[in-house]
Design an enzyme around this catalytic site. Structure first.
Site, PDB file in Angstrom:
ATOM      1  N   ASP A  17       0.852  -1.186   0.000  1.00 29.70           N
ATOM      2  CA  ASP A  17       0.000   0.000   0.000  1.00 29.70           C
ATOM      3  C   ASP A  17       0.888   1.237   0.000  1.00 29.70           C
ATOM      4  O   ASP A  17       1.072   1.900   1.021  1.00 29.70           O
ATOM      5  CB  ASP A  17      -0.898  -0.031   1.244  1.00 29.70           C
ATOM      6  CG  ASP A  17      -2.007   1.009   1.185  1.00 29.70           C
ATOM      7  OD1 ASP A  17      -2.182   1.631   0.126  1.00 29.70           O
ATOM      8  OD2 ASP A  17      -2.696   1.193   2.201  1.00 29.70           O
ATOM      9  N   GLU A  95      -6.314   4.971  -9.062  1.00 29.20           N
ATOM     10  CA  GLU A  95      -7.583   5.489  -8.561  1.00 29.20           C
ATOM     11  C   GLU A  95      -8.222   6.529  -9.470  1.00 29.20           C
ATOM     12  O   GLU A  95      -7.556   7.436  -9.978  1.00 29.20           O
ATOM     13  CB  GLU A  95      -7.367   6.088  -7.164  1.00 29.20           C
ATOM     14  CG  GLU A  95      -8.642   6.391  -6.438  1.00 29.20           C
ATOM     15  CD  GLU A  95      -8.502   6.218  -4.938  1.00 29.20           C
ATOM     16  OE1 GLU A  95      -9.415   6.629  -4.209  1.00 29.20           O
ATOM     17  OE2 GLU A  95      -7.482   5.658  -4.492  1.00 29.20           O
ATOM     18  N   LYS A 131      -9.458   1.816  -9.378  1.00 32.19           N
ATOM     19  CA  LYS A 131      -9.869   1.978  -7.979  1.00 32.19           C
ATOM     20  C   LYS A 131     -10.983   3.021  -7.886  1.00 32.19           C
ATOM     21  O   LYS A 131     -10.801   4.170  -8.312  1.00 32.19           O
ATOM     22  CB  LYS A 131      -8.654   2.399  -7.158  1.00 32.19           C
ATOM     23  CG  LYS A 131      -8.683   2.038  -5.702  1.00 32.19           C
ATOM     24  CD  LYS A 131      -7.309   2.310  -5.106  1.00 32.19           C
ATOM     25  CE  LYS A 131      -7.275   2.026  -3.624  1.00 32.19           C
ATOM     26  NZ  LYS A 131      -5.961   2.408  -3.048  1.00 32.19           N
ATOM     27  N   THR A 155     -12.909   0.671  -3.321  1.00 36.03           N
ATOM     28  CA  THR A 155     -12.216   1.118  -2.130  1.00 36.03           C
ATOM     29  C   THR A 155     -13.155   1.893  -1.214  1.00 36.03           C
ATOM     30  O   THR A 155     -14.332   2.085  -1.520  1.00 36.03           O
ATOM     31  CB  THR A 155     -10.998   1.978  -2.528  1.00 36.03           C
ATOM     32  OG1 THR A 155     -10.194   2.241  -1.377  1.00 36.03           O
ATOM     33  CG2 THR A 155     -11.421   3.285  -3.165  1.00 36.03           C
ATOM     34  N   PHE A 177     -11.796  -1.395   4.724  1.00 34.40           N
ATOM     35  CA  PHE A 177     -10.818  -0.627   5.500  1.00 34.40           C
ATOM     36  C   PHE A 177     -10.884  -0.986   6.973  1.00 34.40           C
ATOM     37  O   PHE A 177     -11.743  -0.510   7.709  1.00 34.40           O
ATOM     38  CB  PHE A 177     -11.082   0.873   5.314  1.00 34.40           C
ATOM     39  CG  PHE A 177     -10.455   1.459   4.076  1.00 34.40           C
ATOM     40  CD1 PHE A 177     -10.296   0.709   2.932  1.00 34.40           C
ATOM     41  CD2 PHE A 177     -10.028   2.776   4.067  1.00 34.40           C
ATOM     42  CE1 PHE A 177      -9.722   1.238   1.794  1.00 34.40           C
ATOM     43  CE2 PHE A 177      -9.452   3.332   2.934  1.00 34.40           C
ATOM     44  CZ  PHE A 177      -9.293   2.569   1.791  1.00 34.40           C
TER      45      PHE A 177
END
Length: 321
Positions: A17, A95, A131, A155, A177
């Site tokens: 990440d 993303e 993403k 996400t 998350f």
């Protein structure tokens, strides 16, 4: 004895990440994921000045104004992503701009443009995950993109309704998350928690069990970890995306790391798993409204990514002059 990181890799695909290319090179993850926050930090790092300079030089030829700034930011994201594909054997997540989180059409258009930009650089779509924030609009955009063979990473996912809608969209992967869920509960006065009672860990286990019970192929990738205890409690999850500092901790740790999640061990008969959940837009929005944590953390996450996206755009605008 093998390190806990090596043991984890035997049962879970480890994803880095980070947008730090050198960290990825050192840690050797299978996949890599970035977001606007990580990209902004990387763009300010001297080691990657050449990528920024190339994008700025290209941007100056595109004319001025907001469109040029946006184009340079997109080029930077693809430049970093392209470099990462040269290091990791698997996928790189790129993303869609967080300020498009409530615009399905714009999300689809942006995703197509990202894939086209990668193609121009010789990177096949099979190496990229788009993403997208797990809003209703983002989930429906993912459904369209998956139908076109563009794989998506949903996400900012905090609750089972989001995971259900992602499965209905045939999303390639979701990123629940863990740490941010814990943050909310601690702030609300909950705890103390162990790794096993951590609300973020419990949420991912529930989603994982739901997916395996109904044979859903969407990959579950736990994200946003606060400590190695959360990671160890999810050993065996399909994938885990972990920051460099926690990867280093796991690499330095020894001792047995037991598998905690596996498809065979997922509950098959509990009442909450009795039948597959069906959600239309109204049901999805109401379910999210009923979950204060998920609603607040989704909104907060989008705001955070937008803030860093704006910081990146400001940096680019200054360099464009």
């Amino acid at each position: 004895m093998a390190s806990k990181l090596d043991q984890l890799r035997e049962m879970t695909t480890v994803v880095a990440d980070t947008g730090d290319i050198e960290a990825v090179r050192r840690l050797k993850p299978v996949d890599c994921t970035t977001n606007p926050t990580l990209l902004f930090k990387a763009a300010e790092t001297p080691a990657y000045a050449h990528l920024v300079e190339e994008a700025i030089a290209w941007g100056k030829k595109q004319g001025g104004g907001e469109k040029a700034v946006q184009a340079v930011c997109d080029r930077l994201a693809v430049s970093f992503g392209t470099e990462l594909t040269k290091i990791v054997p698997g996928r790189v997540s790129t993303e869609v701009d967080a300020d498009l989180s409530f615009d399905g059409k714009a999300t689809i258009d942006k995703a197509r443009a990202i894939i086209a930009a990668y193609k121009e650089r010789g990177v096949a779509r099979e190496r990229i995950l788009i993403k997208i924030a797990s809003t209703w609009e983002g989930l429906q955009a993912a459904k369209v993109l998956q139908g076109e063979g563009i794989d998506c990473n949903l996400t900012l996912l905090f609750a089972l309704p989001q995971a259900v809608a992602a499965a209905d969209a045939n999303a390639f992967l979701i990123s629940p998350f863990v740490g941010r869920i814990l943050d909310w509960h601690v702030k609300a006065g909950g705890g103390p928690y162990t790794a096993e009672t951590d609300p973020g860990v419990v949420s991912v286990k529930s989603i994982y069990a739901y997916y395996k019970t109904f044979g859903i192929k969407t990959v579950v990738m736990g994200a946003s970890f606060r400590n190695t205890g959360e990671i160890e409690a999810l050993a065996g999850c399909d994938r885990l995306t972990i920051g460099p500092s926690l990867l280093d901790e796991l690499a330095a740790a020894t001792g047995d790391l037991p598998r905690r999640l596996s498809p065979a061990a997922s509950p098959q008969t509990s009442s909450e798993m009795a039948k597959r959940i069906v959600l239309d837009e109204k049901a999805f929005r109401f379910a999210m409204n009923e979950d204060a944590m998920a609603t607040e953390k989704l909104a907060e996450g989008i705001r955070g990514f937008v803030k860093d996206l704006r910081s990146l755009r400001k940096l680019v605008a200054e360099k464009l002059g």
